[in-house]
Write an enzyme that holds these catalytic residues in place. Structure first.
Site, PDB file in Angstrom:
ATOM      1  N   HIS A 209      -2.706  -2.846  -6.192  1.00 46.59           N
ATOM      2  CA  HIS A 209      -3.071  -2.422  -4.843  1.00 46.59           C
ATOM      3  C   HIS A 209      -4.586  -2.415  -4.664  1.00 46.59           C
ATOM      4  CE1 HIS A 209      -3.397   0.896  -1.644  1.00 46.59           C
ATOM      5  NE2 HIS A 209      -3.276  -0.284  -1.066  1.00 46.59           N
TER       6      HIS A 209
ATOM      7  N   ASN B 236      -3.797   6.425  -1.360  1.00 46.99           N
ATOM      8  CA  ASN B 236      -3.159   6.571  -0.044  1.00 46.99           C
ATOM      9  C   ASN B 236      -2.365   7.868   0.091  1.00 46.99           C
ATOM     10  OD1 ASN B 236      -4.197   4.380   1.223  1.00 46.99           O
ATOM     11  ND2 ASN B 236      -2.458   3.040   0.869  1.00 46.99           N
TER      12      ASN B 236
ATOM     13  N   SER C 136       0.820  -1.212   0.000  1.00 44.47           N
ATOM     14  CA  SER C 136       0.000   0.000   0.000  1.00 44.47           C
ATOM     15  C   SER C 136       0.846   1.250   0.000  1.00 44.47           C
ATOM     16  CB  SER C 136      -0.968   0.009   1.177  1.00 44.47           C
ATOM     17  OG  SER C 136      -0.300  -0.251   2.368  1.00 44.47           O
TER      18      SER C 136
HETATM   19  N1  CAA Z   1     -16.343 -10.592   1.333  1.00 45.36           N
HETATM   20  C1  CAA Z   1     -17.630 -10.556   0.992  1.00 45.36           C
HETATM   21  N2  CAA Z   1     -18.554  -9.958   1.727  1.00 45.36           N
HETATM   22  C2  CAA Z   1     -18.113  -9.334   2.846  1.00 45.36           C
HETATM   23  C3  CAA Z   1     -16.792  -9.302   3.231  1.00 45.36           C
HETATM   24  C4  CAA Z   1     -15.888  -9.974   2.445  1.00 45.36           C
HETATM   25  N3  CAA Z   1     -14.589 -10.046   2.768  1.00 45.36           N
HETATM   26  N4  CAA Z   1     -16.683  -8.585   4.372  1.00 45.36           N
HETATM   27  C5  CAA Z   1     -17.912  -8.218   4.684  1.00 45.36           C
HETATM   28  N5  CAA Z   1     -18.752  -8.665   3.752  1.00 45.36           N
HETATM   29  C6  CAA Z   1     -20.190  -8.549   3.684  1.00 45.36           C
HETATM   30  C7  CAA Z   1     -20.788  -8.584   5.051  1.00 45.36           C
HETATM   31  O1  CAA Z   1     -20.865  -9.932   5.449  1.00 45.36           O
HETATM   32  C8  CAA Z   1     -22.130  -7.968   4.809  1.00 45.36           C
HETATM   33  O2  CAA Z   1     -23.075  -8.901   4.452  1.00 45.36           O
HETATM   34  P1  CAA Z   1     -24.048  -9.628   5.538  1.00 45.36           P
HETATM   35  O3  CAA Z   1     -24.106  -8.775   6.757  1.00 45.36           O
HETATM   36  O4  CAA Z   1     -25.334  -9.710   4.788  1.00 45.36           O
HETATM   37  O5  CAA Z   1     -23.409 -10.947   5.757  1.00 45.36           O
HETATM   38  C9  CAA Z   1     -21.919  -7.128   3.556  1.00 45.36           C
HETATM   39  O6  CAA Z   1     -20.582  -7.338   3.128  1.00 45.36           O
HETATM   40  C10 CAA Z   1     -22.118  -5.710   3.760  1.00 45.36           C
HETATM   41  O7  CAA Z   1     -21.507  -5.355   4.990  1.00 45.36           O
HETATM   42  P2  CAA Z   1     -21.826  -3.965   5.611  1.00 45.36           P
HETATM   43  O8  CAA Z   1     -23.257  -3.850   5.986  1.00 45.36           O
HETATM   44  O9  CAA Z   1     -20.780  -3.691   6.654  1.00 45.36           O
HETATM   45  O10 CAA Z   1     -21.589  -3.090   4.303  1.00 45.36           O
HETATM   46  P3  CAA Z   1     -21.733  -1.607   4.037  1.00 45.36           P
HETATM   47  O11 CAA Z   1     -22.764  -1.413   3.014  1.00 45.36           O
HETATM   48  O12 CAA Z   1     -21.834  -0.845   5.314  1.00 45.36           O
HETATM   49  O13 CAA Z   1     -20.330  -1.289   3.346  1.00 45.36           O
HETATM   50  C11 CAA Z   1     -18.001  -0.955   3.265  1.00 45.36           C
HETATM   51  C12 CAA Z   1     -19.144  -1.713   3.930  1.00 45.36           C
HETATM   52  C13 CAA Z   1     -17.909  -1.302   1.792  1.00 45.36           C
HETATM   53  C14 CAA Z   1     -16.736  -1.410   3.991  1.00 45.36           C
HETATM   54  C15 CAA Z   1     -18.275   0.572   3.421  1.00 45.36           C
HETATM   55  O14 CAA Z   1     -18.498   0.892   4.762  1.00 45.36           O
HETATM   56  C16 CAA Z   1     -17.138   1.399   2.900  1.00 45.36           C
HETATM   57  O15 CAA Z   1     -17.017   1.661   1.716  1.00 45.36           O
HETATM   58  N6  CAA Z   1     -16.261   1.820   3.818  1.00 45.36           N
HETATM   59  C17 CAA Z   1     -15.039   2.536   3.449  1.00 45.36           C
HETATM   60  C18 CAA Z   1     -13.939   1.535   3.284  1.00 45.36           C
HETATM   61  C19 CAA Z   1     -12.689   2.159   2.811  1.00 45.36           C
HETATM   62  O16 CAA Z   1     -12.551   3.366   2.647  1.00 45.36           O
HETATM   63  N7  CAA Z   1     -11.698   1.317   2.552  1.00 45.36           N
HETATM   64  C20 CAA Z   1     -10.398   1.741   2.125  1.00 45.36           C
HETATM   65  C21 CAA Z   1      -9.472   1.620   3.256  1.00 45.36           C
HETATM   66  S1  CAA Z   1      -7.908   2.287   2.848  1.00 45.36           S
HETATM   67  C22 CAA Z   1      -7.113   1.013   2.177  1.00 45.36           C
HETATM   68  O17 CAA Z   1      -7.522  -0.109   2.127  1.00 45.36           O
HETATM   69  C23 CAA Z   1      -5.817   1.380   1.621  1.00 45.36           C
HETATM   70  C24 CAA Z   1      -4.655   0.830   2.312  1.00 45.36           C
HETATM   71  O18 CAA Z   1      -3.724   0.504   1.596  1.00 45.36           O
HETATM   72  C25 CAA Z   1      -4.510   0.794   3.775  1.00 45.36           C
END
Ligand code: CAA
Length: 277
Positions: free
Chosen positions: A133, A183, A112
């Site tokens: 990434h 990032n 990352s």
């Molecule tokens: N695979 C498949 N499904 C998954 C899963 C996975 N690994 N993890 C969770 N789910 C499922 C859950 O089980 C849930 O389904 P059920 O409850 O019916 O079983 C479903 O996804 C939806 O879960 P949520 O209700 O929590 O989903 P949401 O609509 O609230 O969205 C999210 C979740 C997509 C994470 C959203 O909150 C979001 O976009 N958050 C921001 C995340 C973000 O910014 N990420 C980037 C981080 S920075 C990075 O990654 C860079 C780095 O290098 C560090």
């Protein structure tokens, strides 16, 4: 196409899940059989949920084979590395991958914030090394950054881009600069958010509500850093700070203290918030 994934932690298991869902033969490597089985369990769980919710018709977990041995990647077309975010272990792994993989295999890193060029420099064939990434959680976040290092060939870059699409992602192209695209912007922004906690004497819950309801973020910054992992964020932040020397890049003292205390976010059960385990 046969895909290898090295490291089946949060990111690696998510990437392997995408490959299985896309119907690709997938080899996943962990350091112990137990960790590999744990990842397979998570992958099966999430894919089964997708079937239950009619998001997919079916999946074949038999496409995933587990190994503890890097030589199992010998027949892979693309190997994606998702091990610990530290340069030396990654360089050591890439030198090993170069020895065991086919000469035409593409070697990708999910780093990352480290330099893809420095990772590629551990091999004598840096033209086949590229960055892929993914974002956390990999199965849910649509983006993958396809990162061109100094010596990445057009062929390797094109293969990685096509694989990103095959995995159902929206790939974007970028060059190997600190933090790539997202990032470079997100890490200092999250650091600012954490500093505001102390400056404005606001609680994590109120800060999160502020950014969700006032800026339209899907989750608040404290929830997000807990999801990413406090240690992962601190590592990435340190890597950016080392390269760019902008004060906003340096990890806030509060996050460093949390990482040292083992408050790593969701994965350790406690970060800014507590999580049932
Ligand atoms: N695979 C498949 N499904 C998954 C899963 C996975 N690994 N993890 C969770 N789910 C499922 C859950 O089980 C849930 O389904 P059920 O409850 O019916 O079983 C479903 O996804 C939806 O879960 P949520 O209700 O929590 O989903 P949401 O609509 O609230 O969205 C999210 C979740 C997509 C994470 C959203 O909150 C979001 O976009 N958050 C921001 C995340 C973000 O910014 N990420 C980037 C981080 S920075 C990075 O990654 C860079 C780095 O290098 C560090």
């Amino acid at each position: 196409m046969k895909v290898g994934v090295v490291g089946l932690g949060t990111m690696g298991a998510g990437i392997a899940q995408l490959a299985v869902e896309a119907g690709l033969e997938t080899v996943g490597r962990e350091v112990t059989d137990e960790l590999g089985e744990k990842a397979r369990g998570r992958i099966e769980h999430f894919l089964s949920r997708k079937v239950e919710k009619s998001q997919i018709d079916s999946f074949d977990i038999g496409l995933l084979s587990l190994t503890t041995d890097v030589s199992a990647f010998a027949e892979c077309d693309v190997v994606i590395e998702a091990i610990v975010e530290e340069l030396e272990p990654k360089r050591k792994l890439f030198a090993e991958l170069e020895r065991v993989c086919r000469a035409d295999a593409v070697l990708a890193t999910n780093t990352s914030a480290l330099s893809v060029t420095e990772i590629a420099g551990a091999t004598s064939t840096p033209e086949r090394v590229v960055g892929m990434h993914f974002f956390n959680p990999a199965p849910l976040m649509p983006l993958v950054e396809i990162v061109r290092a100094e010596r990445t060939s057009d062929g390797a870059f094109g293969t990685a881009y096509a694989l990103g699409e095959r995995l159902g992602k929206h790939p974007i192209r970028c060059h190997d600069t600190p933090g790539f695209v997202v990032n470079r912007i997100l890490i200092p922004l999250l650091n600012d958010c954490v500093r505001v906690l102390d400056e404005a004497r606001v609680t994590p819950a109120d800060l999160d509500a502020g950014m969700k309801h006032g800026a339209g973020w899907p989750m608040g910054p404290c929830e997000l850093v807990d999801l990413v992992g406090i240690d992962v964020h601190v590592h990435a932040s340190e890597a950016l700070w080392e390269k760019l020397r902008e004060p906003r890049m340096a990890p806030p003292a509060r996050l460093v203290a949390m990482a040292n205390a083992g408050l790593l976010g969701r994965k350790s059960g406690r970060g800014f918030y507590e999580y049932g385990r």
